[in-house]
Write an enzyme that holds these catalytic residues in place. Structure first.
Site, PDB file in Angstrom:
ATOM      1  N   TRP A 127       0.785  -1.318  -0.060  1.00 49.83           N
ATOM      2  CA  TRP A 127       0.438   0.054   0.023  1.00 49.83           C
ATOM      3  C   TRP A 127       0.762   0.962  -0.288  1.00 49.83           C
ATOM      4  O   TRP A 127       2.248   1.277   0.332  1.00 49.83           O
ATOM      5  CB  TRP A 127      -0.998  -0.089   1.152  1.00 49.83           C
ATOM      6  CG  TRP A 127      -1.251   1.227   1.728  1.00 49.83           C
ATOM      7  CD1 TRP A 127      -0.769   2.279   2.575  1.00 49.83           C
ATOM      8  CD2 TRP A 127      -2.649   1.959   1.295  1.00 49.83           C
ATOM      9  NE1 TRP A 127      -1.802   3.439   2.616  1.00 49.83           N
ATOM     10  CE2 TRP A 127      -3.051   3.338   1.939  1.00 49.83           C
ATOM     11  CE3 TRP A 127      -3.797   1.842   1.006  1.00 49.83           C
ATOM     12  CZ2 TRP A 127      -3.834   3.874   1.601  1.00 49.83           C
ATOM     13  CZ3 TRP A 127      -4.859   1.812   0.339  1.00 49.83           C
ATOM     14  CH2 TRP A 127      -4.585   3.499   1.061  1.00 49.83           C
ATOM     15  N   ASP A 130       0.128   8.805   1.450  1.00 52.80           N
ATOM     16  CA  ASP A 130       1.308  10.603   1.265  1.00 52.80           C
ATOM     17  C   ASP A 130       2.212  10.631   0.881  1.00 52.80           C
ATOM     18  O   ASP A 130       3.983   9.238   1.532  1.00 52.80           O
ATOM     19  CB  ASP A 130       1.761  11.057   2.600  1.00 52.80           C
ATOM     20  CG  ASP A 130       0.254  11.296   3.519  1.00 52.80           C
ATOM     21  OD1 ASP A 130      -1.089  10.760   2.772  1.00 52.80           O
ATOM     22  OD2 ASP A 130       0.371  11.547   4.696  1.00 52.80           O
ATOM     23  N   SER A 187       4.141  11.044   8.435  1.00 44.39           N
ATOM     24  CA  SER A 187       4.959  11.800   7.493  1.00 44.39           C
ATOM     25  C   SER A 187       5.850  13.034   7.413  1.00 44.39           C
ATOM     26  O   SER A 187       5.635  13.501   8.756  1.00 44.39           O
ATOM     27  CB  SER A 187       3.923  12.392   6.560  1.00 44.39           C
ATOM     28  OG  SER A 187       2.755  11.508   5.664  1.00 44.39           O
ATOM     29  N   ARG A 255       1.166  16.061  13.694  1.00 49.86           N
ATOM     30  CA  ARG A 255       2.301  15.299  12.873  1.00 49.86           C
ATOM     31  C   ARG A 255       2.225  15.790  11.457  1.00 49.86           C
ATOM     32  O   ARG A 255       1.883  17.282  11.052  1.00 49.86           O
ATOM     33  CB  ARG A 255       1.129  14.233  12.510  1.00 49.86           C
ATOM     34  CG  ARG A 255       0.042  14.150  11.891  1.00 49.86           C
ATOM     35  CD  ARG A 255      -0.851  12.574  11.438  1.00 49.86           C
ATOM     36  NE  ARG A 255      -2.108  13.085  11.296  1.00 49.86           N
ATOM     37  CZ  ARG A 255      -3.030  12.788  11.567  1.00 49.86           C
ATOM     38  NH1 ARG A 255      -3.101  13.090  13.113  1.00 49.86           N
ATOM     39  NH2 ARG A 255      -4.452  13.359  11.459  1.00 49.86           N
ATOM     40  N   ASP A 256       3.286  15.677  10.569  1.00 49.31           N
ATOM     41  CA  ASP A 256       3.920  15.561   9.696  1.00 49.31           C
ATOM     42  C   ASP A 256       4.584  17.397   9.203  1.00 49.31           C
ATOM     43  O   ASP A 256       4.596  18.227   8.340  1.00 49.31           O
ATOM     44  CB  ASP A 256       2.357  16.164   8.709  1.00 49.31           C
ATOM     45  CG  ASP A 256       1.283  14.846   8.987  1.00 49.31           C
ATOM     46  OD1 ASP A 256       2.320  13.511   8.859  1.00 49.31           O
ATOM     47  OD2 ASP A 256       0.796  14.731   7.771  1.00 49.31           O
ATOM     48  N   GLU A 300      -3.402  18.536   8.337  1.00 47.17           N
ATOM     49  CA  GLU A 300      -2.120  17.536   8.508  1.00 47.17           C
ATOM     50  C   GLU A 300      -1.380  18.141   6.546  1.00 47.17           C
ATOM     51  O   GLU A 300      -2.065  18.093   6.109  1.00 47.17           O
ATOM     52  CB  GLU A 300      -2.880  16.366   7.401  1.00 47.17           C
ATOM     53  CG  GLU A 300      -4.407  15.396   8.454  1.00 47.17           C
ATOM     54  CD  GLU A 300      -4.496  13.728   7.872  1.00 47.17           C
ATOM     55  OE1 GLU A 300      -4.254  12.686   8.408  1.00 47.17           O
ATOM     56  OE2 GLU A 300      -4.661  13.551   6.366  1.00 47.17           O
TER      57      GLU A 300
HETATM   58  C1  FRU Z   1      -2.597  11.633   5.819  1.00 46.55           C
HETATM   59  C2  FRU Z   1      -2.004  10.838   6.902  1.00 46.55           C
HETATM   60  C3  FRU Z   1      -0.898  11.779   7.927  1.00 46.55           C
HETATM   61  C4  FRU Z   1       0.218  11.172   8.043  1.00 46.55           C
HETATM   62  C5  FRU Z   1       0.136   9.717   7.079  1.00 46.55           C
HETATM   63  C6  FRU Z   1      -0.258   8.514   7.940  1.00 46.55           C
HETATM   64  O1  FRU Z   1      -2.620  11.102   4.787  1.00 46.55           O
HETATM   65  O2  FRU Z   1      -2.908  11.139   7.947  1.00 46.55           O
HETATM   66  O3  FRU Z   1      -1.203  12.989   8.592  1.00 46.55           O
HETATM   67  O4  FRU Z   1       1.297  11.036   8.516  1.00 46.55           O
HETATM   68  O5  FRU Z   1      -1.488  10.125   6.178  1.00 46.55           O
HETATM   69  O6  FRU Z   1       0.234   6.969   6.988  1.00 46.55           O
END
Ligand code: FRU
Length: 547
Positions: A127, A130, A187, A255-256, A300
């Site tokens: 799979w 991001d 991410s 996150r991210d 996100e």
């Molecule tokens: C966005 C997300 C991000 C996270 C990642 C986890 O699609 O939810 O915020 O880091 O996917 O796979």
């Protein structure tokens, strides 16, 4: 059992302390590049662990199956000659089917599988979501991505890795970041630390540094790792995490991280999502971070970048961007983003969590974006894909500044013109459409004049690739008003791959993407609409990036 398998197998039934569940193990010496693992979506997930010399090497969830629906693999390049013990706490009949080989199971048909996108990046197995850590460095574009190597659904978040010389042809490399005792790898982004601010450089080799979120059931924290070999191998920073802001926000949604160098201030900037918007932090050394400001109203995967207005490098604005491809335009002083307009959208549909390349060559400082294409690849050993790389620009329109997005010039090499015509009636244009040698993958560029019609477009096997409704001002269901507001014309550049459709309207003023449906009608590719005029039509065949 595969004859290639030269291994000592022994099975030990270990009673787990909490009851009747058992973990079975096998053990053997690694002599081949890949370990092939049989899986099926019909099985429950169990936990598989690799141990080398009694040390846990990796641990992941997998739907191991004796009757595999498909196969996934682990790249064992780094573990050659070692004796591995594999344990599995789920239904263990599949254990005896695991085999090592110098090819992945299914290698012979790799990239030629029935539903494999032919001019978009997708992963060999598993799979993806991001794009992460997109950066240009020493002639290579790096695309990292959220990856579950062990199943066609989301789990085991790792950073997959692919490299390209042109953003079009990709080579997939071994997993860059795998889950560890702290959690899974969510991410983030990468930078090159040219000035050795973090102290990881070796001699004149600057470190590539990755910033990512580690996710575990309790919280999400920001971490880093560095590489001295162009992203091939990574060392996680031993003082991770860098930022733990759960308590401050009373939220586990933090996150991210997107990190970049802010030259005027001589400092690093990190923008990441904290609960209800994007926060900005700064640092001098990439290790200690100071909170500066917050823009509410995003969720996100932030991006924040400067773009010239209408191509004029001396006049710029900043774009603050969120996962759903909405953005604000404004100013940024290195610490605070001040919005001036927005939110706007320039693209809708399958795209999510898009990111842009950093460290682009100074001679060609384009802002190139790749988005996650939420496009299912039915019944394949892999799932979802990346959309085409597009160049983002800021253009002055009647309504103010807006982003535009068009496929990068490197994609032109993929398309060969079949024919080009002007001023056709729909019946004649439909005859021309029949000259396309195949509808498996192709591109069609057209300009339609509505004339007597209030709506018109192009459909493929009954699915509307383009559906422009002048009366409700919608393109494929989404509000769109052309720059020339009295125009009866619309331009569409339509890219059709095996499982996806991407459409760029009016030179990238708006774009959208969606899943291509299987054939459900006798109609092939046709224009529809009452008495319309096809002012321009160009048809192209599309090459495969995998050949
Ligand atoms: C966005 C997300 C991000 C996270 C990642 C986890 O699609 O939810 O915020 O880091 O996917 O796979």
């Amino acid at each position: 059992m595969k004859s290639l398998l030269k291994r000592k197998v022994f099975t030990a039934l270990m009673m787990l302390c909490y009851g009747a569940l058992s973990a079975q193990t096998i053990s053997f010496k690694i002599t081949k590049r890949y370990l092939n693992l049989p899986v099926s979506q019909t099985q429950e997930r169990g936990i598989m662990q690799f141990k080398i010399d009694d040390k846990l090497e990796r641990s992941f969830k997998i739907r191991l199956a004796a009757q595999p629906e498909y196969w996934v693999f682990c790249d064992m390049a780094a573990l050659q000659g070692k004796t591995i013990t594999i344990s599995y706490d789920g239904k263990s009949e599949g254990l005896s089917k695991i085999y090592q080989d110098d090819k992945i199971a299914g290698q012979d048909s790799l990239y030629r599988e029935k539903n494999r996108p032919q001019f978009h990046f997708s992963t060999r197995r598993g799979w993806i979501n991001d794009p992460n850590g997109m950066i240009f460095y020493e002639g290579e574009y790096h695309l990292f991505y959220q990856h579950n190597p062990y199943e066609r659904e989301w789990e085991n978040m790792s950073w997959g890795h692919a490299v390209s010389k042109d953003m079009v042809h990709w080579e997939e490399l071994p997993t860059a970041l795998s889950p560890d005792a702290m959690g899974t790898m969510f991410s983030g982004s990468t930078v090159i630390d040219y000035q050795n601010t973090a102290g990881f450089n070796r001699g004149n080799i600057p470190a590539m540094i990755a910033f990512f979120t580690v996710d575990n059931p309790e919280k999400e924290v920001q971490c880093m790792a560095y590489s001295l070999d162009k992203g091939r191998t990574w060392t996680k920073y031993d003082k991770n995490p860098l930022i733990d802001s759960k308590a401050k926000w009373n939220s586990r949604d933090t996150r991210d991280p997107r990190v970049f160098w802010y030259k005027p201030g001589n400092h690093w900037v990190m923008v990441f999502n904290e609960r209800d918007g994007h926060s900005i932090y700064t640092s001098k050394n990439l290790k200690e971070w100071k909170y500066e400001s917050h823009v509410t109203g995003f969720w996100e995967c932030p991006d924040l970048f400067e773009l010239p207005i209408d191509g004029n490098k001396n006049k710029t604005k900043w774009v603050m961007y969120g996962a759903s491809a909405t953005y604000m335009i404004g100013d940024f002083d290195g610490k605070t983003f001040t919005p001036e307009s927005g939110k706007h959208y320039y693209t809708t549909g399958s795209i999510y969590a898009a990111q842009t390349f950093t460290n682009m060559p100074q001679s060609d400082p384009r802002r190139v974006q790749i988005g996650w294409g939420r496009i299912a690849q039915p019944a394949m050993p892999f799932n979802h894909m990346m959309l085409l790389p597009t160049e983002l620009r800021l253009r002055t329109t009647k309504n103010g500044l807006r982003l535009t997005s068009l496929p990068v010039k490197e994609t032109e090499q993929l398309f060969t013109t079949v024919g080009q015509w002007t001023s056709l009636k729909a019946v004649d244009a439909n005859e021309k459409l029949k000259t396309l040698p195949s509808l498996e993958r192709f591109r069609i560029k057209t300009k339609i004049k509505l004339s007597h019609a209030t709506s018109a477009g192009v459909s493929l096997w009954g699915q509307r690739l383009l559906d422009y409704d002048l009366n409700s001002n919608r393109v494929n269901g989404v509000f769109y008003s052309p720059e020339d507001m009295t125009s009866m014309e619309i331009m569409a550049d339509i890219y059709v791959d095996k499982t996806s459709v991407e459409v760029f309207i009016d030179n990238g003023a708006y774009s959208y993407s969606f899943e291509r449906k299987p054939s459900n009608s006798k109609d092939g590719l046709v224009f529809w609409g009452n008495n319309i005029e096809i002012k321009d039509l160009t048809l192209y065949t599309a090459k495969s990036i995998w050949e």
